[in-house]
Design a protein around this motif. Sequence first.
Motif, mmCIF file in Angstrom:
data_model
loop_
_atom_site.group_PDB
_atom_site.id
_atom_site.type_symbol
_atom_site.label_atom_id
_atom_site.label_comp_id
_atom_site.label_asym_id
_atom_site.label_seq_id
_atom_site.Cartn_x
_atom_site.Cartn_y
_atom_site.Cartn_z
ATOM 1 N N UNK A 9 0.832 -1.196 0.000
ATOM 2 C CA UNK A 9 0.000 0.000 0.000
ATOM 3 C C UNK A 9 0.869 1.249 0.000
ATOM 4 N N UNK A 12 -0.820 4.443 -0.935
ATOM 5 C CA UNK A 12 -1.791 4.835 0.075
ATOM 6 C C UNK A 12 -1.081 5.286 1.331
ATOM 7 N N UNK A 283 -1.837 -5.236 6.145
ATOM 8 C CA UNK A 283 -2.850 -4.443 5.445
ATOM 9 C C UNK A 283 -3.266 -3.181 6.162
ATOM 10 N N UNK A 284 -2.488 -2.738 7.144
ATOM 11 C CA UNK A 284 -2.886 -1.543 7.890
ATOM 12 C C UNK A 284 -2.523 -0.264 7.152
ATOM 13 N N UNK A 285 -3.387 0.695 7.268
ATOM 14 C CA UNK A 285 -3.062 2.031 6.814
ATOM 15 C C UNK A 285 -1.926 2.529 7.724
ATOM 16 N N UNK A 288 -2.983 4.865 10.712
ATOM 17 C CA UNK A 288 -3.812 4.147 11.674
ATOM 18 C C UNK A 288 -2.979 3.072 12.382
ATOM 19 N N UNK A 292 -2.279 2.620 16.316
ATOM 20 C CA UNK A 292 -2.704 1.397 17.010
ATOM 21 C C UNK A 292 -1.577 0.884 17.912
ATOM 22 N N UNK B 147 -11.409 8.868 2.388
ATOM 23 C CA UNK B 147 -10.204 8.555 3.142
ATOM 24 C C UNK B 147 -10.113 9.421 4.407
ATOM 25 N N UNK B 148 -10.365 10.712 4.221
ATOM 26 C CA UNK B 148 -10.292 11.644 5.352
ATOM 27 C C UNK B 148 -11.387 11.321 6.371
ATOM 28 N N UNK B 151 -10.468 8.249 8.404
ATOM 29 C CA UNK B 151 -9.475 8.525 9.457
ATOM 30 C C UNK B 151 -10.123 9.288 10.605
ATOM 31 N N UNK B 152 -10.952 10.268 10.255
ATOM 32 C CA UNK B 152 -11.629 11.078 11.284
ATOM 33 C C UNK B 152 -12.519 10.191 12.160
ATOM 34 N N UNK B 154 -12.221 7.044 12.720
ATOM 35 C CA UNK B 154 -11.398 6.192 13.580
ATOM 36 C C UNK B 154 -10.831 6.979 14.754
ATOM 37 N N UNK B 155 -10.345 8.186 14.479
ATOM 38 C CA UNK B 155 -9.779 8.998 15.560
ATOM 39 C C UNK B 155 -10.841 9.383 16.590
ATOM 40 N N UNK B 170 -9.782 -0.214 13.186
ATOM 41 C CA UNK B 170 -9.284 -0.745 11.925
ATOM 42 C C UNK B 170 -8.751 -2.171 12.121
ATOM 43 N N UNK B 171 -9.004 -3.025 11.165
ATOM 44 C CA UNK B 171 -8.484 -4.391 11.231
ATOM 45 C C UNK B 171 -9.332 -5.330 12.072
ATOM 46 N N UNK B 262 -10.367 2.653 -1.000
ATOM 47 C CA UNK B 262 -9.988 3.538 0.098
ATOM 48 C C UNK B 262 -10.592 3.093 1.420
ATOM 49 N N UNK B 265 -8.918 0.107 2.665
ATOM 50 C CA UNK B 265 -7.566 0.385 3.143
ATOM 51 C C UNK B 265 -7.582 1.030 4.519
ATOM 52 N N UNK B 266 -8.395 2.048 4.701
ATOM 53 C CA UNK B 266 -8.399 2.749 5.992
ATOM 54 C C UNK B 266 -8.817 1.795 7.108
ATOM 55 N N UNK B 268 -8.735 -1.468 7.008
ATOM 56 C CA UNK B 268 -8.038 -2.755 6.886
ATOM 57 C C UNK B 268 -9.032 -3.901 6.709
ATOM 58 N N UNK B 274 -8.549 -3.820 -2.303
ATOM 59 C CA UNK B 274 -7.142 -3.807 -1.915
ATOM 60 C C UNK B 274 -6.345 -4.815 -2.722
ATOM 61 N N UNK B 277 -5.648 -3.235 -6.014
ATOM 62 C CA UNK B 277 -4.637 -2.184 -5.865
ATOM 63 C C UNK B 277 -3.232 -2.798 -5.767
#
Lengths: 594, 319
Positions: A9, A12, A283-285, A288, A292, B147-148, B151-152, B154-155, B170-171, B262, B265-266, B268, B274, B277
């Motif tokens: 990635x 990304x 596969x982690x961004x 993020x 983590x 994407x933004x 992330x927002x 998640x935060x 994530x994940x 996207x 990816x963010x 996971x 993915x 990609x």
Amino acid sequence: MSSRTRSSLRSLAALASVASLSIGVAACGGGNDNETGGTAAGKPVSGKKGGTLTLVSSGDVDNKLDPGYSYYQFDFILDNDLHRMLYRYKPTDTTKPSPDLAAGPAQISPDGKTVTVKIKHGIKFSPPVNREVTAADVKYAIERDFLPQVGNGYAGAYWNDIQGVKAFTSGGAKEISGITTPDKYTLQIKLTRPTAAVVVGAMALPGTAPVPKEYAQKYDKGKISTYGQHLVTTGPYMVQNNSKGEITGYQPGKRIVLVRNPNWDPKTDFRPAYVDKIIVDEGNDPTVGNRKVLNGQSMIANQPDMPPPPAILKSVTTGSQKSQFIPGPFTGRFRYIALNTTIKPFDNINVRKAISAAMDRNALRLAFGGPAVGGIPTHFLPPGMAGFEEAGGMAGPGYDFLRNPNGDTQLATEYMKKAGYPSGKYTGKQKFLMVTDSAANQRKVAETALATFQKLGFKINFRAVTRDTMYSKFCGVPKSKTAICPSVGWLKDFADPQTMLDPTFNGKNIIQTNNSNWPQLNVPAINAAMEKAKTINDLAARAKAWAEIDRMVTAQAPGVLWLWDKGPSLMSKNVNGVLNQANAAWDLSYISLK
Amino acid sequence: MTTYIIRRLLWVIVLLFFVSFITFMIFYLFPSADPAALRAGRQPNPELVEQIRHQLGLDKPWYVQYVDYMKGVFLHFDLGYSYQNNISVKTQIFQRLPATISLALGAAVVWLVIGIAVGTISAVRRRSLFDRVSMTGALVGISAPVYWLGLLALYLFANDIGRFKIFPGSGSYVPISQDPAKWFTSLIVPWFVLAAAFAAFYARLLRSNLIDVMSEDYIRTARAKGLSERRVVLRHGIRSAITPIVTAAGLDIGILLGGAILTESVFNIPGIGRLAFDSIQNSDLPMIQGTVLFGAFFIVMANLIVDILYAFIDPRVRY
């Protein structure tokens, strides 16, 4: 090893850096920071046994951890714990590895053409093979490295002088005649030239991890070897598998589960192997994933494909999470902006020196992440490499065009005048192709450099492409006539200076596909010195010879040297993180949980 | 109707042939990288690169390579093996498909429910405070990059890195077959993030269509007949105004089934996006072909389903 990592990635990751809520790299100052980072942190400590460690990563390993194919840092991190190569760098080893599968140092004959290695008794393969390892397993491992199905990227570079390699690779022989096993525990290698030092040095690479022929041969047939899907190991860990040997602990791009190898005997090994289980969470961004790790438990961030983005790097170097950050030693990688010496006016050494002198290399480093990501070089051989001190150490050989890391416009003007440009600027009408890696940090570096090229009067055709495209369509292909490659670099394979300078600056290594001599430097005196140095097997004399070559290459200014990488690393609070000084990456077998 | 469906299905095959050919030619004529060189690592002998090229069949003429590939696809449903890890393309796609389907269909439910509800209320209560606030919100939703937004979210809400530790981070995705409850909770945030822009767009689209429809003569007639306003809007207004929404939804769901890069990816989520990609990054032709074929298949099938649905929604459409 090239600076390319197999981060799936990558782009990304770059996007992540941009999209992060704040990026404050510019605040990081310059200054001299070429001291090796990470004093107490990152060194081995006595830990408690047990627990599960999670390695958080962005990308995936290559070809299912087949040690014959492994050639990137991420692979090596796991290979170090799965396999017992003939030699292995302990966390504190820098230039000299320790015997691992080998029972002692390799014996080199006086003529430098025969290498003998004794291997330890009582080391066993993991299930389902379960039998004792013999020298024949190392012989087969090296032989399969030459198979196209395995696709090893370095066997040809380091072991091509073994007798019988040509007959084997052309299909004329079933085995490599120059590798013999006089007895069960002895491996003997005969060479056509006295190049034993590099042959032995490469024995610390995963390509010497033993492979049981009777088990693996059937998987090594076909288009691509599938041995990785049936991997057996000899180290403290193995990839979770079933009774048939089929790997069940690997889901590509998702997760790898390493469990204890029941056949590993700690009495035969120096690795403490503290944790019971290692999970690779893929596969982690990058943004993020790094957060983590900082907020979680029992996690470490995989440096090669998920380095901390600049915003996180800034916060951990100054904030309350400082104890979770290890600055990291130098990785053994140099990065530079390659100038194609076959294209006018870059064939003129004074033009190249002018560009080097003019470049604000501190600004390039700031664009890449600031002082935490590395030091500004004074020559090519990086710290931690044999020959580094002989080549001038941190101060370097003292060439004027590399003296000022912030750039020296006056000196650049003088060199341009010497090159035949009285105005101090390039006045030709030609447009030069500059191809950069499109990842955000690489692109920022390229754009910063672009401004300097333009200031010197060069008209640039600027292209940003993916890293693989950059190498395999532009910078690594001489006929593409790429003039400037700002995103290239080289990482050592092992601590021998030949691995840094020969593939990258020997004119004999200019090839039409996958060329790594990006400047296409072809100076007969340098080529001859390299060929001579390759046959020196006394390590001190060898280091001296390659240091001299380093001086000769640096004097040619084949590009703008701007970074000796460091490997900044992040871990969770309850982790005793240990870095291997040889490659500045995690040494999983030495990491424990608090 | 049956003849129509059969005819369309035959066209699907032709179209997939066409797509595979175009993909192949793009890769062949304008490769992003040389797969043999990539596979050979950074210091191979030129002979090794050529041997690998031969092993992978890349030294054969393009038409032979293409015919070999298509033979495998149509005769054995064999999509080949990845150049990178030699794992079956079909296996990898089927392993990742459930994640993508979960993400796309769940998000579709979210955006359709929100989009239709907000669009309808905004149209019926035109220029009200609700209308103004929701349409402004819709503009923000359309403008915010996934994407933004991911992330927002998640935060803010992830239980590992979030400010308010409410939802799994994530994940955390697990297949529905493994743990339905965890599957559901792990996808709540990704569904809303992926659905945000679509919901906003659909709300605006429906609002504008419904406003037009509600001024039609037949609506006036319905009202004159004494039907309740609720019945007029739901039975007569929305039924007519929703046709473009069905078209858009069909295409959007089809596209997302081909992968939501996207979002995957963010968060996971190991889905097709993915995988595609990664394959493009690695110049892994068999995997690129496989993911593109699957993507194209979903898009044409979604179109077919939309066309069939038309017959039920709009009485004027007959096949």
